[in-house]
Design a protein around this motif. Structure first.
Motif, PDB file in Angstrom:
ATOM      1  N   ALA A  30     -25.653  26.280  -5.525  1.00  0.00           N
ATOM      2  CA  ALA A  30     -25.890  26.279  -6.971  1.00  0.00           C
ATOM      3  C   ALA A  30     -24.599  26.512  -7.748  1.00  0.00           C
ATOM      4  O   ALA A  30     -24.408  25.962  -8.843  1.00  0.00           O
ATOM      5  CB  ALA A  30     -26.921  27.341  -7.340  1.00  0.00           C
ATOM      6  N   ILE A  31     -23.706  27.328  -7.203  1.00  0.00           N
ATOM      7  CA  ILE A  31     -22.415  27.569  -7.862  1.00  0.00           C
ATOM      8  C   ILE A  31     -21.523  26.337  -7.746  1.00  0.00           C
ATOM      9  O   ILE A  31     -20.862  25.942  -8.702  1.00  0.00           O
ATOM     10  CB  ILE A  31     -21.724  28.803  -7.250  1.00  0.00           C
ATOM     11  CG1 ILE A  31     -22.507  30.071  -7.582  1.00  0.00           C
ATOM     12  CG2 ILE A  31     -20.280  28.926  -7.760  1.00  0.00           C
ATOM     13  CD1 ILE A  31     -22.023  31.304  -6.848  1.00  0.00           C
ATOM     14  N   LYS A  32     -21.518  25.717  -6.579  1.00  0.00           N
ATOM     15  CA  LYS A  32     -20.631  24.575  -6.339  1.00  0.00           C
ATOM     16  C   LYS A  32     -21.047  23.364  -7.151  1.00  0.00           C
ATOM     17  O   LYS A  32     -20.198  22.609  -7.631  1.00  0.00           O
ATOM     18  CB  LYS A  32     -20.629  24.245  -4.855  1.00  0.00           C
ATOM     19  CG  LYS A  32     -19.654  23.152  -4.447  1.00  0.00           C
ATOM     20  CD  LYS A  32     -18.240  23.661  -4.349  1.00  0.00           C
ATOM     21  CE  LYS A  32     -18.036  24.475  -3.095  1.00  0.00           C
ATOM     22  NZ  LYS A  32     -16.653  24.914  -2.918  1.00  0.00           N
ATOM     23  N   ILE A  52      -7.751  22.908  -4.640  1.00  0.00           N
ATOM     24  CA  ILE A  52      -8.144  22.717  -6.036  1.00  0.00           C
ATOM     25  C   ILE A  52      -7.782  23.936  -6.877  1.00  0.00           C
ATOM     26  O   ILE A  52      -7.497  23.820  -8.078  1.00  0.00           O
ATOM     27  CB  ILE A  52      -9.654  22.381  -6.153  1.00  0.00           C
ATOM     28  CG1 ILE A  52      -9.993  21.871  -7.566  1.00  0.00           C
ATOM     29  CG2 ILE A  52     -10.503  23.575  -5.789  1.00  0.00           C
ATOM     30  CD1 ILE A  52      -9.259  20.637  -7.980  1.00  0.00           C
ATOM     31  N   TYR A  53      -7.758  25.104  -6.257  1.00  0.00           N
ATOM     32  CA  TYR A  53      -7.324  26.307  -6.977  1.00  0.00           C
ATOM     33  C   TYR A  53      -5.880  26.141  -7.456  1.00  0.00           C
ATOM     34  O   TYR A  53      -5.567  26.383  -8.628  1.00  0.00           O
ATOM     35  CB  TYR A  53      -7.452  27.525  -6.065  1.00  0.00           C
ATOM     36  CG  TYR A  53      -6.816  28.783  -6.633  1.00  0.00           C
ATOM     37  CD1 TYR A  53      -7.487  29.554  -7.587  1.00  0.00           C
ATOM     38  CD2 TYR A  53      -5.547  29.195  -6.230  1.00  0.00           C
ATOM     39  CE1 TYR A  53      -6.907  30.701  -8.113  1.00  0.00           C
ATOM     40  CE2 TYR A  53      -4.964  30.338  -6.756  1.00  0.00           C
ATOM     41  CZ  TYR A  53      -5.642  31.093  -7.693  1.00  0.00           C
ATOM     42  OH  TYR A  53      -5.058  32.224  -8.216  1.00  0.00           O
ATOM     43  N   PHE A  54      -5.002  25.702  -6.577  1.00  0.00           N
ATOM     44  CA  PHE A  54      -3.594  25.550  -6.955  1.00  0.00           C
ATOM     45  C   PHE A  54      -3.361  24.334  -7.847  1.00  0.00           C
ATOM     46  O   PHE A  54      -2.532  24.369  -8.753  1.00  0.00           O
ATOM     47  CB  PHE A  54      -2.717  25.461  -5.699  1.00  0.00           C
ATOM     48  CG  PHE A  54      -2.564  26.773  -4.988  1.00  0.00           C
ATOM     49  CD1 PHE A  54      -1.769  27.770  -5.519  1.00  0.00           C
ATOM     50  CD2 PHE A  54      -3.228  27.022  -3.794  1.00  0.00           C
ATOM     51  CE1 PHE A  54      -1.632  29.001  -4.880  1.00  0.00           C
ATOM     52  CE2 PHE A  54      -3.101  28.239  -3.138  1.00  0.00           C
ATOM     53  CZ  PHE A  54      -2.302  29.230  -3.682  1.00  0.00           C
ATOM     54  N   LEU A  96     -18.303  18.458  -5.984  1.00  0.00           N
ATOM     55  CA  LEU A  96     -19.653  18.956  -6.279  1.00  0.00           C
ATOM     56  C   LEU A  96     -20.697  18.302  -5.386  1.00  0.00           C
ATOM     57  O   LEU A  96     -21.783  18.847  -5.173  1.00  0.00           O
ATOM     58  CB  LEU A  96     -19.990  18.793  -7.760  1.00  0.00           C
ATOM     59  CG  LEU A  96     -20.221  17.402  -8.377  1.00  0.00           C
ATOM     60  CD1 LEU A  96     -21.616  16.871  -8.083  1.00  0.00           C
ATOM     61  CD2 LEU A  96     -20.005  17.458  -9.879  1.00  0.00           C
ATOM     62  N   LYS A  97     -20.358  17.105  -4.823  1.00  0.00           N
ATOM     63  CA  LYS A  97     -21.291  16.432  -3.911  1.00  0.00           C
ATOM     64  C   LYS A  97     -21.443  17.208  -2.609  1.00  0.00           C
ATOM     65  O   LYS A  97     -22.418  17.007  -1.881  1.00  0.00           O
ATOM     66  CB  LYS A  97     -20.806  15.005  -3.607  1.00  0.00           C
ATOM     67  CG  LYS A  97     -20.472  14.145  -4.809  1.00  0.00           C
ATOM     68  CD  LYS A  97     -21.604  14.032  -5.782  1.00  0.00           C
ATOM     69  CE  LYS A  97     -21.321  13.087  -6.934  1.00  0.00           C
ATOM     70  NZ  LYS A  97     -20.149  13.404  -7.748  1.00  0.00           N
ATOM     71  N   LEU A 133     -11.382  15.016  -8.739  1.00  0.00           N
ATOM     72  CA  LEU A 133     -11.730  15.508  -7.402  1.00  0.00           C
ATOM     73  C   LEU A 133     -12.924  16.459  -7.459  1.00  0.00           C
ATOM     74  O   LEU A 133     -13.823  16.401  -6.622  1.00  0.00           O
ATOM     75  CB  LEU A 133     -10.528  16.197  -6.769  1.00  0.00           C
ATOM     76  CG  LEU A 133      -9.356  15.292  -6.359  1.00  0.00           C
ATOM     77  CD1 LEU A 133      -8.120  16.128  -6.048  1.00  0.00           C
ATOM     78  CD2 LEU A 133      -9.732  14.440  -5.153  1.00  0.00           C
ATOM     79  N   LEU A 134     -12.919  17.342  -8.449  1.00  0.00           N
ATOM     80  CA  LEU A 134     -14.013  18.302  -8.606  1.00  0.00           C
ATOM     81  C   LEU A 134     -15.341  17.605  -8.897  1.00  0.00           C
ATOM     82  O   LEU A 134     -16.343  17.853  -8.226  1.00  0.00           O
ATOM     83  CB  LEU A 134     -13.688  19.270  -9.743  1.00  0.00           C
ATOM     84  CG  LEU A 134     -12.877  20.513  -9.424  1.00  0.00           C
ATOM     85  CD1 LEU A 134     -12.424  21.186 -10.719  1.00  0.00           C
ATOM     86  CD2 LEU A 134     -13.693  21.489  -8.584  1.00  0.00           C
ATOM     87  N   SER A 135     -15.331  16.752  -9.892  1.00  0.00           N
ATOM     88  CA  SER A 135     -16.578  16.146 -10.359  1.00  0.00           C
ATOM     89  C   SER A 135     -16.998  14.953  -9.516  1.00  0.00           C
ATOM     90  O   SER A 135     -18.192  14.729  -9.293  1.00  0.00           O
ATOM     91  CB  SER A 135     -16.434  15.714 -11.821  1.00  0.00           C
ATOM     92  OG  SER A 135     -15.378  14.779 -11.959  1.00  0.00           O
TER      93      SER A 135
END
Length: 480
Positions: A212-214, A138-140, A244-245, A238-240
């Motif tokens: 909490a950060i994730k 996800i960074y890239f 995050l799950k 993908l993130l949301s």
């Protein structure tokens, strides 16, 4: 069936996608993601028939690390969420040109592999490895294929990477300490530990920082809106929708059963922070002029309510949180995809530059409206099931928690319907808006079908997760 085959299929899929070339990459990625979905259904079938589909193999003798995968109802429902949404997310990109497609889709499958591994891992160090691996693709994806000014994007993505990595290091230290007590990283061995309250407190806080950060939970949310906005829509989905799950799942699977006394002691603070996120996210959503940022803060508000359900330490709260995790995954993917459809035609997310789409694209308007009302928990949609159950669990703790937590319904309805009015109704934008394509229609219809079916009949998911959630809840209570 060996559950590791599922992980292997996603990993091989990522490699094959990379070597398939840019023209075939999206189709190959879709094929392998569908294969992984079919394999997950096969695992579910075996599990439902009473077969043991978990796996424990000695991996490293010193320190004692096992390649252990736990496939129970709870982990399987999260795996199914991942393997259903991954092909949907890949399919949603059809008809859109992607530069260096082979690298892009290979990273998508590799991220799905890492997230699936996180949900299945039953060894602390193996879990940590998968947890960290999910951060790399996800960074890239956000950095290379993101939107906006490249310098700002670099800054925001690096902040996200450092934040999440730093939080995870505290979790690694916690696992190292737990190993000195149990001489094992296996989940079942960690559950049996009889830690003092002080030990539980430090372990709990170390896990909390990572989760909490994730998720994110305020005040650890500052990376979220910028990254959601800057990432390409597939990355945001993908993130949301899934990533995050990982944090919410881990609260229930790892944090609460290992440190239940600390969770009970700090329950009012934890639930208070979570509900504060509901109110804070809703207020910020009301002020947004960018469609993706509005949806990002909407997600912050909804996951705050899910986290509150987890930290109620009630079986109803945990059940409601799981239902809401799944519903939120489909809703937020549907919302971000609708925003992407608008961006493809108008090349902007600025709400002030939109309007009048209903008169030009009635089919899209109808589909978008259903996703919007599902996001605010209209009865008959799946979001309602989770929200109602979580709110009921909050009423068992403190009436003020349910009153404040219920604001997510009122505020959510206001800012989502206001957004819909500004974007879809009103005066027509000077540019024409073409109706949704067959690919776009299929994607939205599949998402809506899921939300309506399980909104009316959530029993299959309840029956699937209840035995494992009840076992986790019993573990929490036995150690309180």
């Amino acid at each position: 069936m060996d559950v590791s085959i599922l992980l292997l299929s996603l990993l091989i899929g990522a490699i094959v996608t990379y070597f398939s070339g840019d023209k075939l990459a999206s189709k190959v990625a879709l094929l392998f993601s569908l294969v992984s979905f079919m394999l997950s259904l096969n695992i579910l079938y075996s599990y439902s028939n009473g077969n043991d589909v978990s796996l424990v193999r000695e991996w490293i003798s010193l320190p004692k690390i096992s390649f252990a995968l736990l496939a129970d109802g709870f982990s399987l429902v999260m795996v199914l969420l991942t393997t259903i949404l991954t092909p949907l997310i890949v399919f949603s990109s059809f008809g859109k040109s992607v530069e260096n497609a082979k690298k892009f889709y290979a990273l998508v499958l590799f991220m799905s592999f890492a997230m699936t591994g996180t949900f299945l891992a039953a060894d602390g160090l193996l879990y940590y490895i998968f947890w960290e691996l999910a951060l790399i693709p996800i960074y890239f994806i956000a950095l290379v294929w993101g939107n906006g000014d490249i310098e700002e994007r670099k800054k925001d993505v690096l902040k996200f990477f450092i934040y999440t990595l730093a939080g995870s290091l505290f979790m690694l230290v916690a696992f190292a300490y737990l190993y000195t007590k149990a001489e094992s990283f296996l989940l079942q061995d960690l559950y049996k530990l009889n830690l003092s309250f002080q030990e539980q407190t430090w372990i709990f806080l170390a896990f909390f920082l990572a989760y909490a950060i994730k998720i994110p939970i305020i005040p650890f949310h500052s990376w979220q809106a910028n990254v959601y906005q800057k990432a390409p829509t597939i990355g945001t989905m993908l993130l949301s929708g899934i990533m995050l799950k990982m944090g919410l799942y881990s609260i229930i699977r790892w944090q609460l059963p290992i440190a239940p006394q600390a969770a009970k002691e700090y329950l009012p603070i934890l639930v208070g922070l979570s509900i504060a996120g509901v109110i804070y996210g809703s207020i910020l959503a009301l002020r947004q002029k960018d469609l993706k940022r509005l949806l990002a803060y909407s997600s912050l508000a909804h996951v705050g309510l899910i986290a509150a359900g987890c930290y109620t330490l009630t079986i109803d709260g945990i059940h409601g949180a799981v239902h809401q995790m799944i519903a939120h995954g489909f809703v937020i993917v549907g919302l971000f995809f609708a925003a992407e459809i608008i961006y493809r035609r108008y090349n902007t997310y600025a709400i002030g530059e939109l309007g009048g789409i209903r008169s030009q694209a009635p089919k899209f308007t109808s589909l978008f409206l259903i996703v919007v009302v599902a996001s605010v928990g209209l009865p008959g949609t799946y979001n309602f099931v989770g929200e109602f159950t979580v709110l009921y669990s909050l009423s068992q703790i403190n009436i003020w928690f349910v009153i404040l937590g219920g604001l997510t319904i009122i505020l959510g309805a206001y800012y989502m319907l206001k957004m819909f009015q500004n974007v879809m109704l009103g005066e027509t934008n000077s540019n024409s808006f073409s109706e949704v394509t067959i690919y776009e229609t299929i994607t939205l219809v599949l998402i809506i079908s899921f939300l309506l079916f399980f909104g009316l009949y959530p029993k299959p998911i309840t029956d699937l997760v209840h035995p494992s959630l009840n076992e986790i809840f019993s573990t929490i209570n036995s150690l309180k």
